[in-house]
Design an enzyme around this catalytic site. Sequence first.
Site, PDB file in Angstrom:
ATOM      1  N   GLU A  85      -4.127   0.228   1.063  1.00  0.00           N
ATOM      2  CA  GLU A  85      -2.985   0.974   1.595  1.00  0.00           C
ATOM      3  C   GLU A  85      -2.916   0.835   3.110  1.00  0.00           C
ATOM      4  O   GLU A  85      -3.932   0.975   3.803  1.00  0.00           O
ATOM      5  CB  GLU A  85      -3.125   2.449   1.199  1.00  0.00           C
ATOM      6  CG  GLU A  85      -1.828   3.100   0.812  1.00  0.00           C
ATOM      7  CD  GLU A  85      -1.198   2.479  -0.439  1.00  0.00           C
ATOM      8  OE1 GLU A  85      -0.291   1.627  -0.263  1.00  0.00           O
ATOM      9  OE2 GLU A  85      -1.600   2.835  -1.546  1.00  0.00           O
ATOM     10  N   THR A  92      -2.579  -1.772   4.686  1.00  0.00           N
ATOM     11  CA  THR A  92      -3.264  -3.004   5.100  1.00  0.00           C
ATOM     12  C   THR A  92      -2.292  -4.172   5.193  1.00  0.00           C
ATOM     13  O   THR A  92      -2.598  -5.163   5.848  1.00  0.00           O
ATOM     14  CB  THR A  92      -4.377  -3.369   4.099  1.00  0.00           C
ATOM     15  OG1 THR A  92      -3.841  -3.242   2.779  1.00  0.00           O
ATOM     16  CG2 THR A  92      -5.579  -2.447   4.245  1.00  0.00           C
ATOM     17  N   ASP A  93      -1.114  -4.069   4.545  1.00  0.00           N
ATOM     18  CA  ASP A  93      -0.249  -5.270   4.493  1.00  0.00           C
ATOM     19  C   ASP A  93       0.263  -5.682   5.869  1.00  0.00           C
ATOM     20  O   ASP A  93       0.210  -6.852   6.236  1.00  0.00           O
ATOM     21  CB  ASP A  93       0.873  -5.130   3.450  1.00  0.00           C
ATOM     22  CG  ASP A  93       1.856  -3.994   3.678  1.00  0.00           C
ATOM     23  OD1 ASP A  93       1.611  -3.130   4.556  1.00  0.00           O
ATOM     24  OD2 ASP A  93       2.888  -3.964   2.964  1.00  0.00           O
ATOM     25  N   ASP A 135       5.703  -4.587  -0.984  1.00  0.00           N
ATOM     26  CA  ASP A 135       6.616  -4.078  -2.003  1.00  0.00           C
ATOM     27  C   ASP A 135       7.555  -5.166  -2.525  1.00  0.00           C
ATOM     28  O   ASP A 135       7.777  -5.298  -3.729  1.00  0.00           O
ATOM     29  CB  ASP A 135       7.438  -2.902  -1.448  1.00  0.00           C
ATOM     30  CG  ASP A 135       6.541  -1.795  -0.913  1.00  0.00           C
ATOM     31  OD1 ASP A 135       5.328  -1.806  -1.189  1.00  0.00           O
ATOM     32  OD2 ASP A 135       7.062  -0.912  -0.188  1.00  0.00           O
TER      33      ASP A 135
HETATM   34  C1  GLA Z   1       5.155   1.301   2.296  1.00  0.00           C
HETATM   35  C2  GLA Z   1       5.524  -0.041   2.901  1.00  0.00           C
HETATM   36  C3  GLA Z   1       4.514  -1.118   2.503  1.00  0.00           C
HETATM   37  C4  GLA Z   1       3.080  -0.652   2.794  1.00  0.00           C
HETATM   38  C5  GLA Z   1       2.841   0.751   2.230  1.00  0.00           C
HETATM   39  C6  GLA Z   1       1.489   1.291   2.615  1.00  0.00           C
HETATM   40  O1  GLA Z   1       5.271   1.238   0.894  1.00  0.00           O
HETATM   41  O2  GLA Z   1       6.808  -0.447   2.473  1.00  0.00           O
HETATM   42  O3  GLA Z   1       4.799  -2.323   3.174  1.00  0.00           O
HETATM   43  O4  GLA Z   1       2.804  -0.711   4.159  1.00  0.00           O
HETATM   44  O5  GLA Z   1       3.824   1.666   2.649  1.00  0.00           O
HETATM   45  O6  GLA Z   1       0.469   0.565   2.038  1.00  0.00           O
END
Ligand code: GLA
Length: 378
Positions: free
Chosen positions: A29, A31-32, A166
């Site tokens: 979480e 981390t992207d 996502d």
């Molecule tokens: C949201 C963002 C994702 C990611 C999450 C946390 O969903 O859209 O890109 O950063 O939060 O992991």
Amino acid sequence: MIASFRERFGYGDGVRVFRAPGRVNLIGEHTDYNLGFVLPVALEMACFAASAPSRDGRFRVYSENRNASREWAAGEVASLKPSKDWSDYVAGVMQQVLAAGFAVEPCNLYVRSTVPEGGGLSSSAALEVSTALALLAGRPIDPLELAKLCRRAEVEFVGMPCGIMDQYISVFGREHAAVRIDCRSLENEIVPLPEVEILAVNTMVKHELGQSAYRQRVQECRTAVEAVGGVESLRDVDLPRLEAAAARMPETVFRRARHVVTEDQRVLRFVEASRRNDLAEMGRLFVASHRSLQHDYEVSCAELDFLVDAALEIEGVFGARMTGGGFGGCTVNLVRPDKAASFRAAIAVAYRGRFGIDPRIYSCRPARGAGEAASPEK
Ligand code: GLA
């Protein structure tokens, strides 16, 4: 979908329907956008977009969930500005599809989503990806380009500086498996899961703080990268290196970065544990991830913390954690399949008792990624 389209727009020939799923992130979480690792699964809950060329040269979109519609003249699309509502996801994707060099014919779009809004299960990415596919109307696009294009719509038009997770999982989701995404190389690995029930429990709240805190976290991570020095992102930093640089950054920034570097490790360990069918270890990593988000990253909230703590008291639960951006939305729980029903009942009673709200609970069977759902020829 085709019948609803016909009822709405008065004709039904040439309608094609595209589907893009929501997701639940198992671990990894925040981390992207730090170019690290994530491990989401795509859901059966999805957004469906039915489309056909319009007969008057205008673009039109109707959202069944909101019972609201928008329309634009063809020449207007390239210069649209955000209007701060649901239609921004559609308008942003239209602009990006055009910018990617596709000629887009004016069309009518009918959108229906089964992904709960505000639940942290990526209803917006599902809307973006299904819209993009509907606008492309079957023209081929590289799947990675599709995911990137939809993310650009969200970053550049909607104004949310999100990572790629996502949109990526909505495109690349697999049945029966999670997908480990390397957010730097953008390669993925399919991770089959042990016999376990994945249940998402919706707090039914979404705290306002979410958007601004997300931006702030993105910024804090940049500050940490600068303080460490000589690295591109927190992906390049391990705990000893971060600790060595601790004196050069504010304590809060240090804790944010500590979450990110330890979370990347947890993703890798979780994948290994999954391969060994080690559900006990997977559960421990879930809880460690939640504590890190709660105390170091500070993106949890009372409702999420309560659901996690309550879940850990219920028989058959291997682990629980918040999923998605935080400040509301869902927890994700790993539960022994024969205890799923009793878990549902117990967590609902506990949550209602504490907050007076009935939580919705979703079974998260990993589903395939986006594509055409149906067409008249099929
Ligand atoms: C949201 C963002 C994702 C990611 C999450 C946390 O969903 O859209 O890109 O950063 O939060 O992991």
